[in-house]
Design an enzyme around this catalytic site. Sequence first.
Site, PDB file in Angstrom:
ATOM      1  N   LYS A   1       0.915  -1.168  -0.565  1.00 29.60           N
ATOM      2  CA  LYS A   1      -0.228   0.049  -0.088  1.00 29.60           C
ATOM      3  C   LYS A   1       0.808   1.051  -0.268  1.00 29.60           C
ATOM      4  O   LYS A   1       0.271   2.683  -0.751  1.00 29.60           O
ATOM      5  CB  LYS A   1      -0.395  -0.398   1.825  1.00 29.60           C
ATOM      6  CG  LYS A   1      -2.276  -0.722   1.010  1.00 29.60           C
ATOM      7  CD  LYS A   1      -2.863  -1.543   2.211  1.00 29.60           C
ATOM      8  CE  LYS A   1      -3.240  -2.552   1.515  1.00 29.60           C
ATOM      9  NZ  LYS A   1      -4.441  -3.417   3.191  1.00 29.60           N
TER      10      LYS A   1
ATOM     11  N   GLN B   1      -4.726  -1.699   9.209  1.00 30.93           N
ATOM     12  CA  GLN B   1      -4.552  -3.147   8.623  1.00 30.93           C
ATOM     13  C   GLN B   1      -5.247  -4.188   9.553  1.00 30.93           C
ATOM     14  O   GLN B   1      -4.902  -4.769  10.910  1.00 30.93           O
ATOM     15  CB  GLN B   1      -3.146  -3.011   8.215  1.00 30.93           C
ATOM     16  CG  GLN B   1      -2.608  -4.827   7.471  1.00 30.93           C
ATOM     17  CD  GLN B   1      -3.084  -4.567   6.513  1.00 30.93           C
ATOM     18  OE1 GLN B   1      -3.346  -3.799   5.158  1.00 30.93           O
ATOM     19  NE2 GLN B   1      -3.519  -5.574   5.349  1.00 30.93           N
TER      20      GLN B   1
ATOM     21  N   ASP C   1     -11.031   2.533   4.147  1.00 39.05           N
ATOM     22  CA  ASP C   1     -11.399   1.445   3.799  1.00 39.05           C
ATOM     23  C   ASP C   1     -12.680   0.753   2.864  1.00 39.05           C
ATOM     24  O   ASP C   1     -13.123  -0.225   2.537  1.00 39.05           O
ATOM     25  CB  ASP C   1     -11.260   0.223   4.949  1.00 39.05           C
ATOM     26  CG  ASP C   1      -9.643  -0.275   4.289  1.00 39.05           C
ATOM     27  OD1 ASP C   1      -9.547  -0.639   3.510  1.00 39.05           O
ATOM     28  OD2 ASP C   1      -8.828  -1.549   6.088  1.00 39.05           O
TER      29      ASP C   1
END
Length: 286
Positions: free
Chosen positions: A53, A97, A120
């Site tokens: 990422k 995460q 997200d």
Amino acid sequence: MSADIIKGKELAHKLKEEMSKEVLFLKEQGLVPHLTVILIGDNPASKSYVNGKKKASGETGISSDVIEMGVSTSEKELLKKIQELNNDQSVHGILVQLPLPKHIDEQHVIEAISPAKDVDGFHPINIGRMITGKDTFLPCTPSGILTMLKSYDVTIEGKHAVIIGRSNIVGKPVGQLLLNENATVTYCHSKTTNLIDFTSKADILIVAVGRPNAIREEHIKEGAAVIDVGINRLEDGSLTGDVDFDAVFEKASYISPVPRGVGPMTITMLLQNTIKAAKGLSKSER
Ligand code: NDP
């Protein structure tokens, strides 16, 4: 007949080039899109996802940083850090995460992130907005899949889409996005009896199970579009999806490979959401 391969990696590359131009333009206006990733503990898979990422952000000119917190970090400490980032004007996107250590409640963490920074797309407010068809941050893997289908001109409206898997991050939302595009959607899962009865009627088959060769040639309708979401690491260290690619390739009209399929698109959609957050589009709608 053999399938067209839906090359997620190539598509991701093209989209990232377009995004780089947009980021440059935003920077000229004094706006530097910034993504902050929080990584708890030292799970190697999570570390590698976070690195991916960070690298992809850098390639498009998006600035990013990774906050690493020890495995014994308490839920309270993590929520406090998220609150700080929610209040930090220079941070546009926040991503924690997953998975988290067992002592931290994932849902508390997801709900602590400001919906306006939830790149997200997991916050219940954003999920609700997605279900009701409003502009929002779409969850990255489902939105990557939709982008892949659309980019290859796969007809969705009026088609029968079968989703195997019903997780909150892949299966459920991808079905919802396809429903929003006027597909007729069927969900299958581990308790589905006679899976083949459903898969063999699918014009679009999305496979998100997490088991190599879960879907084989006999599961497929001739001419179907097959998207393989699965990521499985074999004993020799190589990656494979959930679909028997070589056999299904002969029968389907479209198929996405693993690797170089859905994975690169997932990261690309995260970058797209970060730019959107920086521009404050979703925020201004609230
Ligand atoms: P989950 O483990 O959360 O979900 C798997 C789903 O598959 C569940 O709904 C389960 O059913 C269903 N399932 C399991 N066995 C069967 C079976 N025999 N027949 C039918 N359905 C079955 O996984 P995720 O959704 O998080 O991920 C799925 C896969 O996609 C994994 O390999 C993951 O690594 C990969 N992935 C890839 C991403 C990418 O960017 N390419 C991003 C996210 C995930 P039940 O609900 O009944 O348990």
